[in-house]
Design a protein around this motif. Structure first.
Motif, PDB file in Angstrom:
ATOM      1  N   ALA A 168       0.838  -1.198   0.000  1.00  0.00           N
ATOM      2  CA  ALA A 168       0.000   0.000   0.000  1.00  0.00           C
ATOM      3  C   ALA A 168       0.872   1.247   0.000  1.00  0.00           C
ATOM      4  N   HIS A 169       0.314   2.322  -0.544  1.00  0.00           N
ATOM      5  CA  HIS A 169       0.915   3.653  -0.436  1.00  0.00           C
ATOM      6  C   HIS A 169       0.159   4.389   0.670  1.00  0.00           C
ATOM      7  N   LEU A 170       0.860   4.776   1.709  1.00  0.00           N
ATOM      8  CA  LEU A 170       0.229   5.399   2.866  1.00  0.00           C
ATOM      9  C   LEU A 170       0.097   6.905   2.644  1.00  0.00           C
ATOM     10  N   ASP A 171      -1.012   7.462   3.098  1.00  0.00           N
ATOM     11  CA  ASP A 171      -1.280   8.885   2.867  1.00  0.00           C
ATOM     12  C   ASP A 171      -0.773   9.772   3.991  1.00  0.00           C
ATOM     13  N   ARG A 172      -0.206   9.179   5.037  1.00  0.00           N
ATOM     14  CA  ARG A 172       0.344   9.946   6.156  1.00  0.00           C
ATOM     15  C   ARG A 172       1.357   9.057   6.887  1.00  0.00           C
ATOM     16  N   PRO A 173       2.226   9.658   7.700  1.00  0.00           N
ATOM     17  CA  PRO A 173       3.206   8.839   8.437  1.00  0.00           C
ATOM     18  C   PRO A 173       2.516   7.855   9.373  1.00  0.00           C
ATOM     19  N   GLN A 174       2.855   6.585   9.204  1.00  0.00           N
ATOM     20  CA  GLN A 174       2.297   5.539  10.055  1.00  0.00           C
ATOM     21  C   GLN A 174       3.407   4.585  10.473  1.00  0.00           C
ATOM     22  N   TYR A 175       3.148   3.844  11.532  1.00  0.00           N
ATOM     23  CA  TYR A 175       4.156   2.959  12.101  1.00  0.00           C
ATOM     24  C   TYR A 175       3.543   1.585  12.346  1.00  0.00           C
ATOM     25  N   LEU A 176       4.320   0.568  12.073  1.00  0.00           N
ATOM     26  CA  LEU A 176       3.823  -0.800  12.201  1.00  0.00           C
ATOM     27  C   LEU A 176       3.661  -1.195  13.665  1.00  0.00           C
ATOM     28  N   LEU A 177       2.492  -1.750  13.975  1.00  0.00           N
ATOM     29  CA  LEU A 177       2.261  -2.315  15.305  1.00  0.00           C
ATOM     30  C   LEU A 177       2.551  -3.813  15.321  1.00  0.00           C
ATOM     31  N   GLY A 178       2.126  -4.506  14.271  1.00  0.00           N
ATOM     32  CA  GLY A 178       2.342  -5.945  14.229  1.00  0.00           C
ATOM     33  C   GLY A 178       1.375  -6.630  13.272  1.00  0.00           C
ATOM     34  N   TYR A 179       1.393  -7.946  13.334  1.00  0.00           N
ATOM     35  CA  TYR A 179       0.588  -8.770  12.426  1.00  0.00           C
ATOM     36  C   TYR A 179      -0.198  -9.777  13.249  1.00  0.00           C
ATOM     37  N   ILE A 180      -1.492  -9.928  12.917  1.00  0.00           N
ATOM     38  CA  ILE A 180      -2.345 -10.915  13.599  1.00  0.00           C
ATOM     39  C   ILE A 180      -2.689 -12.001  12.585  1.00  0.00           C
ATOM     40  N   PRO A 199      -4.590  -6.051   4.571  1.00  0.00           N
ATOM     41  CA  PRO A 199      -4.579  -7.518   4.517  1.00  0.00           C
ATOM     42  C   PRO A 199      -3.240  -8.070   4.028  1.00  0.00           C
ATOM     43  N   LEU A 200      -2.802  -9.133   4.635  1.00  0.00           N
ATOM     44  CA  LEU A 200      -1.628  -9.890   4.184  1.00  0.00           C
ATOM     45  C   LEU A 200      -1.860 -11.338   4.587  1.00  0.00           C
ATOM     46  N   HIS A 201      -2.207 -12.158   3.597  1.00  0.00           N
ATOM     47  CA  HIS A 201      -2.569 -13.540   3.875  1.00  0.00           C
ATOM     48  C   HIS A 201      -1.317 -14.351   4.194  1.00  0.00           C
ATOM     49  N   LEU A 202      -1.346 -15.041   5.328  1.00  0.00           N
ATOM     50  CA  LEU A 202      -0.177 -15.807   5.769  1.00  0.00           C
ATOM     51  C   LEU A 202       0.170 -16.920   4.790  1.00  0.00           C
ATOM     52  N   ALA A 203      -0.849 -17.550   4.214  1.00  0.00           N
ATOM     53  CA  ALA A 203      -0.584 -18.636   3.251  1.00  0.00           C
ATOM     54  C   ALA A 203       0.172 -18.101   2.036  1.00  0.00           C
ATOM     55  N   LEU A 204      -0.135 -16.866   1.626  1.00  0.00           N
ATOM     56  CA  LEU A 204       0.578 -16.265   0.496  1.00  0.00           C
ATOM     57  C   LEU A 204       2.045 -16.052   0.838  1.00  0.00           C
ATOM     58  N   VAL A 205       2.300 -15.557   2.028  1.00  0.00           N
ATOM     59  CA  VAL A 205       3.685 -15.341   2.467  1.00  0.00           C
ATOM     60  C   VAL A 205       4.438 -16.664   2.528  1.00  0.00           C
ATOM     61  N   GLU A 206       3.798 -17.675   3.089  1.00  0.00           N
ATOM     62  CA  GLU A 206       4.451 -18.978   3.193  1.00  0.00           C
ATOM     63  C   GLU A 206       4.692 -19.586   1.816  1.00  0.00           C
ATOM     64  N   TYR A 207       3.754 -19.376   0.906  1.00  0.00           N
ATOM     65  CA  TYR A 207       3.923 -19.871  -0.462  1.00  0.00           C
ATOM     66  C   TYR A 207       5.110 -19.191  -1.139  1.00  0.00           C
ATOM     67  N   GLN A 208       5.177 -17.871  -1.025  1.00  0.00           N
ATOM     68  CA  GLN A 208       6.285 -17.140  -1.631  1.00  0.00           C
ATOM     69  C   GLN A 208       7.621 -17.567  -1.041  1.00  0.00           C
ATOM     70  N   SER A 209       7.648 -17.770   0.273  1.00  0.00           N
ATOM     71  CA  SER A 209       8.890 -18.206   0.917  1.00  0.00           C
ATOM     72  C   SER A 209       9.316 -19.580   0.411  1.00  0.00           C
ATOM     73  N   ALA A 210       8.338 -20.478   0.258  1.00  0.00           N
ATOM     74  CA  ALA A 210       8.651 -21.823  -0.239  1.00  0.00           C
ATOM     75  C   ALA A 210       9.176 -21.781  -1.677  1.00  0.00           C
ATOM     76  N   ILE A 211       8.597 -20.928  -2.505  1.00  0.00           N
ATOM     77  CA  ILE A 211       9.068 -20.790  -3.888  1.00  0.00           C
ATOM     78  C   ILE A 211      10.507 -20.285  -3.906  1.00  0.00           C
ATOM     79  N   MET A 212      10.810 -19.294  -3.081  1.00  0.00           N
ATOM     80  CA  MET A 212      12.165 -18.751  -3.050  1.00  0.00           C
ATOM     81  C   MET A 212      13.169 -19.784  -2.550  1.00  0.00           C
ATOM     82  N   ARG A 213      12.714 -20.698  -1.675  1.00  0.00           N
ATOM     83  CA  ARG A 213      13.596 -21.776  -1.200  1.00  0.00           C
ATOM     84  C   ARG A 213      13.640 -22.941  -2.178  1.00  0.00           C
ATOM     85  N   LYS A 214      12.806 -22.863  -3.258  1.00  0.00           N
ATOM     86  CA  LYS A 214      12.659 -23.948  -4.235  1.00  0.00           C
ATOM     87  C   LYS A 214      12.124 -25.225  -3.581  1.00  0.00           C
TER      88      LYS A 214
END
Length: 410
Positions: A168-180, A199-214
């Motif tokens: 996302a492109h943020l419209d004002r200064p923001q700071y990360l709190l965390g991920y649920i 939104p950031l789907h955990l399965a998508l992140v895990e899929y991308q990580s697995a692809i990068m690890r081959k």
């Protein structure tokens, strides 16, 4: 009150540490003082996480939480230290860039158990540099093997094994709190304490990580949990990693599928995709027919020697110039006649006239010039190729001139 301190940081297992004004660092376990030490250098800042990080003027030292033991000294001065939850990855964010390091806990344990000699730089195998990224991190967090951070340009970015993607492109200064994970959302806060989520789907992140690890077995398992709404995003990611065929199989976006099919040389599939897009455009009056894609596919087909497909593509694109080149090169009089009619109806008089002339149909070529109001050229053309039509053309020319200047016409 638990006492005074200049800084306070948490460890990964409930431990915490404080720094007083004199530079003394005290480590607490279960809210009881475990040990304290004063490093042999001026302390500028401390950071928590898997290891206790102590910043000097031009380096940072990582210490064990259980006792005063140097794990490693690294010659950078970070403003942020961001650990992954499992302690395997850490980010050192400096003012101009950030470094991603892999922490080898087993190597550290082996060195400690084996009573290996630890010099002033610590244990060499404790950290391994994975990458350096030229970007400025304002805040960040780890989601599995994916680093999510807010850049100085106020972009929310995910980074998986060197592959960046703007969330996302943020419209004002923001700071990360965390991920649920249960909500598949990243939470941010601004200075007015307004909280937003992305939104950031955990399965998508895990899929991308697995692809990068081959690790393709794991990637298939994670892909089954990725929502279909994210398949186009997965396809873009696969394309960026040069898995073009896999991206084509997953993508639901016709524009993207056309690009992928063309790259793979699957020209008939690309043609079918454009046909489907054309049908959708015809059903929606506001939609624009995909003529540019027909033209692009025609060029590729011509390069690969698929003349039949190239002819079809150029006809669908109404690319009269390419059709003229194709028909004259092939010596195809039947198709050249069709191109002549198409050029005439489209008002491209030059191509239409040349087509008819090549076909030996001089009267049709003359009529093209007359219809285009190019009467002087028509008169000279008639004099050279069809003299019987010259009087009529001259009369038309005179009548046209009379509308401008009767004396010239006479």
């Amino acid at each position: 009150s638990f006492g005074s301190a200049v800084e306070f940081v948490w460890g990964f297992s409930g431990a915490y540490a404080t720094r007083d004004g004199a530079g003394k660092i005290t480590v607490f376990q279960d809210f009881k003082e475990s040990f304290s030490f004063k490093p042999p250098f001026a302390v500028d800042a401390i950071f928590g996480g898997r290891l206790l990080a102590v910043c000097g003027s031009d380096f940072i030292c990582f210490y064990d939480w259980t006792e005063y033991r140097l794990i490693q000294r690294i010659d950078v001065v970070p403003k942020l230290v961001i650990w992954s939850e499992d302690g395997n990855n850490v980010v050192l964010a400096t003012p101009d860039s950030f470094y991603i390091l892999k922490h080898d806990k087993d190597a550290v344990t082996a060195a400690v158990v084996g009573n290996a000699a630890i010099d002033e730089d610590g244990i060499d195998a404790a950290f391994e540099l994975v990458s350096e990224v030229t970007d400025k991190v304002q805040s960040g967090t780890w989601v599995g093997d994916c680093l999510v951070y807010v850049s100085q340009a106020q972009r929310l970015i995910s980074l998986v094994a060197g592959s960046q993607e703007t969330i996302a492109h943020l419209d004002r200064p923001q700071y990360l709190l965390g991920y649920i994970p249960d909500q598949s959302k990243i939470y941010l806060i601004d200075r007015e304490h307004n909280i937003t989520s992305w939104p950031l789907h955990l399965a998508l992140v895990e899929y991308q990580s697995a692809i990068m690890r081959k690790d393709f077995t794991a990637s298939e398992r994670h892909f089954a949990n990725v929502p279909e709404s994210l398949h186009n995003r997965v396809a873009r990611f696969l394309e960026s990693q040069s898995y073009t065929a896999e991206a084509l199989a997953i993508s639901k976006d016709d524009d993207h599928r056309f690009e992928l099919a063309t790259q793979l040389g699957r020209l008939q599939m690309a043609a079918d995709i454009i046909t489907n897009m054309s049908e959708q455009a015809a059903a929606t009056a506001a939609a624009v027919p995909p003529r540019a894609k027909w033209k692009s596919l025609g060029d590729v087909a011509l390069e690969q020697g698929d003349i039949q497909l190239a002819r079809r593509c150029f006809a669908e694109a109404n690319d009269i110039g390419s059709l003229f080149l194709l028909q004259t090169s092939c010596g195809d009089a039947v198709e050249l006649a069709k191109t002549a009619i198409m050029a005439r109806d489209s008002g491209i008089s030059n191509v239409a006239c040349v087509c008819f002339l090549l076909l030996g149909d001089t009267k049709s070529a003359l009529q093209v010039l007359i219809q285009a109001k190019r009467l002087p050229e028509a008169a000279f053309f008639a004099r050279s190729y069809c003299p019987s039509e010259l009087p009529e053309v001259v009369n038309l020319w005179k009548a046209d001139l009379a509308q401008v200047n009767q004396a010239v016409a006479d």
